[in-house]
Design an enzyme around this catalytic site. Sequence first.
Site, PDB file in Angstrom:
ATOM      1  N   ASP A  90     -63.577  13.805  50.376  1.00 14.37           N
ATOM      2  CA  ASP A  90     -64.402  12.901  51.169  1.00 14.37           C
ATOM      3  C   ASP A  90     -64.911  13.575  52.432  1.00 14.37           C
ATOM      4  O   ASP A  90     -64.292  14.506  52.946  1.00 14.37           O
ATOM      5  CB  ASP A  90     -63.587  11.666  51.595  1.00 14.37           C
ATOM      6  CG  ASP A  90     -63.517  10.655  50.475  1.00 14.37           C
ATOM      7  OD1 ASP A  90     -64.416  10.697  49.601  1.00 14.37           O
ATOM      8  OD2 ASP A  90     -62.574   9.844  50.480  1.00 14.37           O
ATOM      9  N   ASP A 132     -64.620  12.759  55.400  1.00 13.98           N
ATOM     10  CA  ASP A 132     -63.961  12.169  56.571  1.00 13.98           C
ATOM     11  C   ASP A 132     -62.791  13.055  57.006  1.00 13.98           C
ATOM     12  O   ASP A 132     -62.605  14.148  56.465  1.00 13.98           O
ATOM     13  CB  ASP A 132     -63.487  10.734  56.263  1.00 13.98           C
ATOM     14  CG  ASP A 132     -62.498  10.713  55.116  1.00 13.98           C
ATOM     15  OD1 ASP A 132     -62.056  11.805  54.667  1.00 13.98           O
ATOM     16  OD2 ASP A 132     -62.160   9.609  54.649  1.00 13.98           O
ATOM     17  N   GLU A 190     -59.515  14.332  45.721  1.00 10.12           N
ATOM     18  CA  GLU A 190     -58.541  13.681  46.574  1.00 10.12           C
ATOM     19  C   GLU A 190     -58.371  12.222  46.152  1.00 10.12           C
ATOM     20  O   GLU A 190     -59.335  11.474  46.050  1.00 10.12           O
ATOM     21  CB  GLU A 190     -59.060  13.760  48.010  1.00 10.12           C
ATOM     22  CG  GLU A 190     -58.301  12.933  48.993  1.00 10.12           C
ATOM     23  CD  GLU A 190     -59.140  12.716  50.257  1.00 10.12           C
ATOM     24  OE1 GLU A 190     -60.281  13.229  50.324  1.00 10.12           O
ATOM     25  OE2 GLU A 190     -58.646  12.021  51.148  1.00 10.12           O
ATOM     26  N   ASP A 217     -59.539  12.792  56.666  1.00 12.67           N
ATOM     27  CA  ASP A 217     -58.551  13.097  55.634  1.00 12.67           C
ATOM     28  C   ASP A 217     -59.059  14.147  54.658  1.00 12.67           C
ATOM     29  O   ASP A 217     -58.326  15.041  54.245  1.00 12.67           O
ATOM     30  CB  ASP A 217     -58.187  11.829  54.857  1.00 12.67           C
ATOM     31  CG  ASP A 217     -57.242  10.950  55.656  1.00 12.67           C
ATOM     32  OD1 ASP A 217     -56.692  11.447  56.674  1.00 12.67           O
ATOM     33  OD2 ASP A 217     -57.067   9.779  55.282  1.00 12.67           O
TER      34      ASP A 217
END
Length: 644
Positions: A508, A510, A435, A512
């Site tokens: 990641d 998180d 990403e 997103d």
Amino acid sequence: MAKKQEEKKEGGPSYSAKDIYVLEGLEPVRKRPGMYIGSTGPDGLHHLIWEIVDNSIDEAMAGFAKNVEIRLLPDNTVSVTDDGRGIPVDIHPQMKVSALEVALTKLHAGGKFGGESYKVSGGLHGVGVSVVNALSIHLKAEVTRDGGIYIQEYKRGVPQYKVKKIGKSEKHGTKVTFTPDLEIFKEIKFDRKKIVSHLRQQAYLTKGIRIVIIDESEKPTFYHAFYFEGGLKSFAEYLSEDGVERIQEEIFYVDKESEGMRIEVAVTYGNEIETQELSFANNIYTPDGGMHLTGFRSALTRSLNDYAKESGYIKTTEENLTGEDVREGLVAVVSIKIREPQFEGQTKARLGNPEARTAVESVVNESLKDFLARHPNDGRRIVEKCLLSAKARKAAKAAKDTILRKGAFEGLMLPGKLADCQSRKAEESELFLVEGDSAGGSAKQGRDRRFQAILPLRGKILNVEKSRVDKMLDSKEIKSLVIALGTAIADEFDLSKLRYHKIVIMTDADVDGAHIRTLLLTLFYRYFPAIIEAEHLYIAQPPLYRLQSGKTVRYAYNDPEKEKVLKEIGKENINIQRYKGLGEMNPDQLWETTMNPENRMLKVVNVEDAKEADRLFDILMGSQVEPRKHFIQVHAVSVKNLDI
Ligand code: 28F
């Protein structure tokens, strides 16, 4: 049917006891109750009520009863009362007993089920009150007609005395009070909610009837009444009420008789894409539709096309609206009353009579044409709404066609953003889906280029419109991915052409990251299930912490692991780094912790994981805001510390 209407005007068909013909007594019902009421469980138990209420509703549809009252009493007794003509009580010439007794003690007895007048509402086999009588420990029938009040009582279907007159009255009607037999039913527990919702539906289906339910089995007494002047029109109004913006001024409604069938249809459009279509045959819900629904659908498509053409909204046949176009936002209720309904399919949930199709089609064609002519504003809004649906459909198809075109992925250049590996052996090659460009940069520098390829994907691909997967395939990023995989897609898909046997999603830890992972899993689940089944798809597990003490460096992939490492290397002088994103790791660290086959952890994706992602996809990226909000609120905490 014309005959029937005539009769109605004169105050009812001249009933005479000779119309009754007798098949048999009630023994078979007690022997095999399931054959008559479906089961002896809760459904069968409630069926007893529907059976009796059906008779009252038939009397209402024949034009004679206006009120029906259902009373639940504390000792599992139910009474149903109507203000119809009252079941005839005169003596049957051959059988020499009252018509009432015949109706209650003989199976299939009565002109009602076999003769001229037809039974339209839907007892399971149209067997009626005698079945309920057979399965009741006690039943009392009270008839008011011909100036008197007559009663007869039964135990398990056996009359306790001859029909007797117990008083005078100028009123008319029928009351049946029964207590189901515990010898037959495992448990007797009436479900008020179920009863109320059944009665609501029946009230919608029988225009002008008033149905009252009184539940005295609980304190305080529960009371509810249903009365819908508009019948199905009220039903459609109710269905289009919640949350939907109606686009019509007037609901389309027709109630007509045609070729011995009665056809009632209500239609309105809401400003959304979901379709609500309900169909009934003889007041029985047909969840799988059938001939009546098919007839309705063709009439709707045809009428709207004709209207759109005549009014100049569409000019060529290419612009014709499809069935799909005219069903977006549609709220429709179709109800047919038919003499001999044929219920088909495994669950008998579909009407099979072919004559129902042509009758509904012609009635709707004719009356919808008339409606559109008389309501040009509604006509315009409906057609505009359908044209919009058509536009969306064409755009989606065009996008899909380009992407799925035969050979569209063959011989295509590998995307520029792909940092490919040197190996051409799929078995040893790995593709990392990363990403963002910064993480992509680290991964490119950190990788072993001999067998590891990197494809950076932008977070932007998340702005995929709604849940339309064709839009997803429209995305440049996704297209690059499909080309990199080498397998092509859809009919052209060929697993043997897969260029990497390990495809690793590296995102990641998180929100997103979770989004993009969900999107990718969904894509693979819907378009490349074979890749998942062959276990070629993986999720990378980057560490959450880096712990350094002097020259010793350790990584921890979750909090308990961090505590363990702290204990092992002692707490002094320790430098702890918490990784927020892959981009924070330098290329060496990324290699060491996440990409190096010697140290890394990879989680293989199974079909269950992907299926769950597919479900989440609709929540996260679908058009409905509420579930998404809810998901984020519920999972906000866990997503922050996401560990897969
Ligand atoms: C509480 C349940 O069952 N209501 C009914 C009628 C009226 C007629 C009828 C019923 C006669 C004997 C077949 C009257 N007058 N409520 C009810 N109301 N059945 S059931 O006739 C049926 C035949 O069995 C009725 C003239 N014609 C018909």
